[in-house]
Scaffold this motif. Structure first.
Motif, PDB file in Angstrom:
ATOM      1  N   SER A  87      54.354  89.760   5.059  1.00  0.00           N
ATOM      2  CA  SER A  87      53.795  88.851   5.309  1.00  0.00           C
ATOM      3  C   SER A  87      54.837  87.603   5.843  1.00  0.00           C
ATOM      4  O   SER A  87      54.280  86.931   6.842  1.00  0.00           O
ATOM      5  CB  SER A  87      53.252  88.134   3.822  1.00  0.00           C
ATOM      6  OG  SER A  87      52.897  86.792   3.882  1.00  0.00           O
ATOM      7  N   ARG A  88      55.956  87.701   5.552  1.00  0.00           N
ATOM      8  CA  ARG A  88      56.883  86.678   5.978  1.00  0.00           C
ATOM      9  C   ARG A  88      57.076  86.940   7.485  1.00  0.00           C
ATOM     10  O   ARG A  88      57.172  86.119   8.441  1.00  0.00           O
ATOM     11  CB  ARG A  88      58.069  86.674   5.267  1.00  0.00           C
ATOM     12  CG  ARG A  88      59.013  85.514   5.955  1.00  0.00           C
ATOM     13  CD  ARG A  88      60.458  85.527   5.005  1.00  0.00           C
ATOM     14  NE  ARG A  88      61.019  86.796   4.910  1.00  0.00           N
ATOM     15  CZ  ARG A  88      61.251  87.533   3.920  1.00  0.00           C
ATOM     16  NH1 ARG A  88      60.248  87.106   2.785  1.00  0.00           N
ATOM     17  NH2 ARG A  88      61.536  88.765   3.817  1.00  0.00           N
ATOM     18  N   THR A  89      57.285  88.149   7.919  1.00  0.00           N
ATOM     19  CA  THR A  89      57.584  88.564   9.319  1.00  0.00           C
ATOM     20  C   THR A  89      56.238  88.265   9.950  1.00  0.00           C
ATOM     21  O   THR A  89      56.366  87.721  11.276  1.00  0.00           O
ATOM     22  CB  THR A  89      57.566  89.972   9.313  1.00  0.00           C
ATOM     23  OG1 THR A  89      58.695  90.437   8.754  1.00  0.00           O
ATOM     24  CG2 THR A  89      57.948  90.610  10.751  1.00  0.00           C
ATOM     25  N   ALA A  90      55.050  88.473   9.663  1.00  0.00           N
ATOM     26  CA  ALA A  90      53.863  88.367  10.178  1.00  0.00           C
ATOM     27  C   ALA A  90      53.406  86.287  10.635  1.00  0.00           C
ATOM     28  O   ALA A  90      53.284  86.362  11.505  1.00  0.00           O
ATOM     29  CB  ALA A  90      52.688  88.790   9.468  1.00  0.00           C
ATOM     30  N   LYS A  91      53.903  86.024   9.888  1.00  0.00           N
ATOM     31  CA  LYS A  91      53.772  84.326   9.793  1.00  0.00           C
ATOM     32  C   LYS A  91      54.857  83.930  10.766  1.00  0.00           C
ATOM     33  O   LYS A  91      54.526  83.001  11.599  1.00  0.00           O
ATOM     34  CB  LYS A  91      54.010  83.732   8.397  1.00  0.00           C
ATOM     35  CG  LYS A  91      52.790  83.938   7.349  1.00  0.00           C
ATOM     36  CD  LYS A  91      52.984  83.243   6.204  1.00  0.00           C
ATOM     37  CE  LYS A  91      51.956  83.506   5.426  1.00  0.00           C
ATOM     38  NZ  LYS A  91      51.960  82.923   3.840  1.00  0.00           N
ATOM     39  N   GLN A  94      53.658  84.897  14.096  1.00  0.00           N
ATOM     40  CA  GLN A  94      52.589  84.056  14.704  1.00  0.00           C
ATOM     41  C   GLN A  94      52.993  82.922  15.142  1.00  0.00           C
ATOM     42  O   GLN A  94      52.310  82.498  16.234  1.00  0.00           O
ATOM     43  CB  GLN A  94      51.656  83.722  13.267  1.00  0.00           C
ATOM     44  CG  GLN A  94      50.262  82.849  13.555  1.00  0.00           C
ATOM     45  CD  GLN A  94      49.580  82.521  12.158  1.00  0.00           C
ATOM     46  OE1 GLN A  94      50.449  82.272  11.278  1.00  0.00           O
ATOM     47  NE2 GLN A  94      48.440  82.584  12.763  1.00  0.00           N
ATOM     48  N   ASP A  95      53.942  82.300  14.766  1.00  0.00           N
ATOM     49  CA  ASP A  95      54.460  81.119  15.239  1.00  0.00           C
ATOM     50  C   ASP A  95      54.963  81.238  16.526  1.00  0.00           C
ATOM     51  O   ASP A  95      54.716  80.536  17.516  1.00  0.00           O
ATOM     52  CB  ASP A  95      55.477  80.500  14.313  1.00  0.00           C
ATOM     53  CG  ASP A  95      54.953  79.830  12.904  1.00  0.00           C
ATOM     54  OD1 ASP A  95      53.593  79.633  12.917  1.00  0.00           O
ATOM     55  OD2 ASP A  95      55.568  79.958  12.049  1.00  0.00           O
ATOM     56  N   ALA A 106      46.829  83.132  17.032  1.00  0.00           N
ATOM     57  CA  ALA A 106      47.030  84.541  16.716  1.00  0.00           C
ATOM     58  C   ALA A 106      46.716  84.576  15.027  1.00  0.00           C
ATOM     59  O   ALA A 106      47.436  84.539  14.309  1.00  0.00           O
ATOM     60  CB  ALA A 106      48.395  84.715  16.828  1.00  0.00           C
ATOM     61  N   ALA A 107      45.370  84.951  15.120  1.00  0.00           N
ATOM     62  CA  ALA A 107      44.840  85.028  13.724  1.00  0.00           C
ATOM     63  C   ALA A 107      45.186  86.127  12.883  1.00  0.00           C
ATOM     64  O   ALA A 107      45.330  87.117  13.570  1.00  0.00           O
ATOM     65  CB  ALA A 107      43.118  84.847  13.788  1.00  0.00           C
TER      66      ALA A 107
END
Length: 330
Positions: A87-91, A94-95, A106-107
């Motif tokens: 989850s942390r990597t995906a967020k 996304q940024d 980037a939803a």
């Protein structure tokens, strides 16, 4: 509702679907129709038809669907890592992606928000003469960002905020709940807790493994190929900092389809140009054959070969190179 919407000006097609507790209607308009005006007209038609809906039906809504904002690339993250790391990597990714010029958003799908799970021990709660409502309100009141006014320096003005957010398990359990004389009752004295994640509302899988997907959409009018190439460069750079067991793959790459179409178009234009040049050369040779020995079989063979070549390209779209000469017999 359908009867009202069928009368819209410029309407090309109307599709409706219905299921238990839900119904939707998709309207497609002809090219060149003013979409803003079409939405206004559609809302007017819906307002007219609302009186025919059941009394307990929700308020109908009209929403524009812009195909140009659909995802042009999907980034799937997966691997043998805990969900918090995923989850942390995906967020973070996304940024980084949304900072790219030309990217609208980037939803994320398949992710879950983090939450604190606090388990109250009833016997301890009663011994300290506390209620469950008091504890819940106290924890909620301590987990917020408090506005502290403004700072005026004369040249500029800044708003001040006091962060009171709870970020770790220790922050939560060390909250003072009640004071009795010199004794302070902490939340950890009456409860246990841990950081976990909300129940999933969406799922993403890659080869049967849990994953998180980022759907990348470009801004209207931006170059799709350049935007996707820039996004891929960002992903490659960010992936160097990820754990070894975390991997990614790309799906739904629209730039590949665009490049294929452009290559086909280039080949067709090149083939058409070559055929035109062949016809011009053949015409000049034909003129020479007409003033010379018109009955020369080679002049007729060129004529039939060019016609056959044109038909072959029209039928199969193939690219043929031709190098031929027509010489007069001496």
């Amino acid at each position: 509702m359908e009867k009202e919407l069928k009368g819209l000006e410029g309407l090309k097609e109307l599709k409706s679907t219905a299921s238990e507790g839900h119904a939707s209607i998709i309207l497609e308009f002809e090219s060149g129709v003013d979409i803003d005006q079409a939405i206004i007209d559609a809302k007017d038609k819906v307002d007219r038809a609302k009186s025919e809906l059941p009394d307990d039906a929700d308020e109908p809504t009209v929403t524009e669907i812009n195909l140009s904002t659909f995802p042009v690339l999907r980034v799937n993250l997966s691997g043998n890592v805990d969900f918090a790391t995923l989850s942390r990597t995906a967020k973070n990714l996304q940024d980084a992606i949304e900072a790219v010029d030309g990217v609208l958003e980037a939803a994320i799908s398949g992710d879950r928000d983090q939450q604190a799970q606090i388990i109250i021990r009833p016997e301890q709660l009663e011994s300290y003469n506390l209620s469950l409502t008091d504890v819940a309100n106290f924890v909620s009141g301590n987990n917020r960002l408090v506005a502290a006014g403004n700072l005026d320096t004369g040249a500029s003005r800044f708003s001040l905020k006091v962060p009171g957010l709870l970020k770790t398990k220790e922050d939560i359990l060390n909250l003072p709940i009640k004071a009795e004389g010199d004794q302070v009752v902490l939340l950890g004295d009456i409860a246990t807790g841990e950081l976990t994640f909300e129940d999933p509302s969406s799922y993403a899988r890659v080869e049967g493994k849990r994953s998180i997907t980022l759907a990348v959409s470009k801004r209207v009018g931006e170059n799709i190929i350049e935007t996707i190439e820039a996004v891929k460069a960002v992903i490659a750079s960010e992936s160097e900092q990820w754990p070894e067991n975390l991997e990614y793959n790309l799906t739904g790459d629209k730039s590949t389809d665009i490049e294929t179409s452009l290559n086909d178009l280039f080949n067709n234009v090149l083939a058409a140009t070559l055929l035109v040049m062949i016809v011009i050369v053949w015409g000049s040779r034909y003129s020479q054959c007409s003033t010379g020995r018109f009955g020369d079989s080679r002049c007729f063979s060129i004529r039939y070969f060019v016609v056959g070549l044109a038909r072959l390209h029209h039928q199969y779209g193939c690219l043929v190179c031709l190098d031929t000469q027509c010489r007069h017999a001496s």
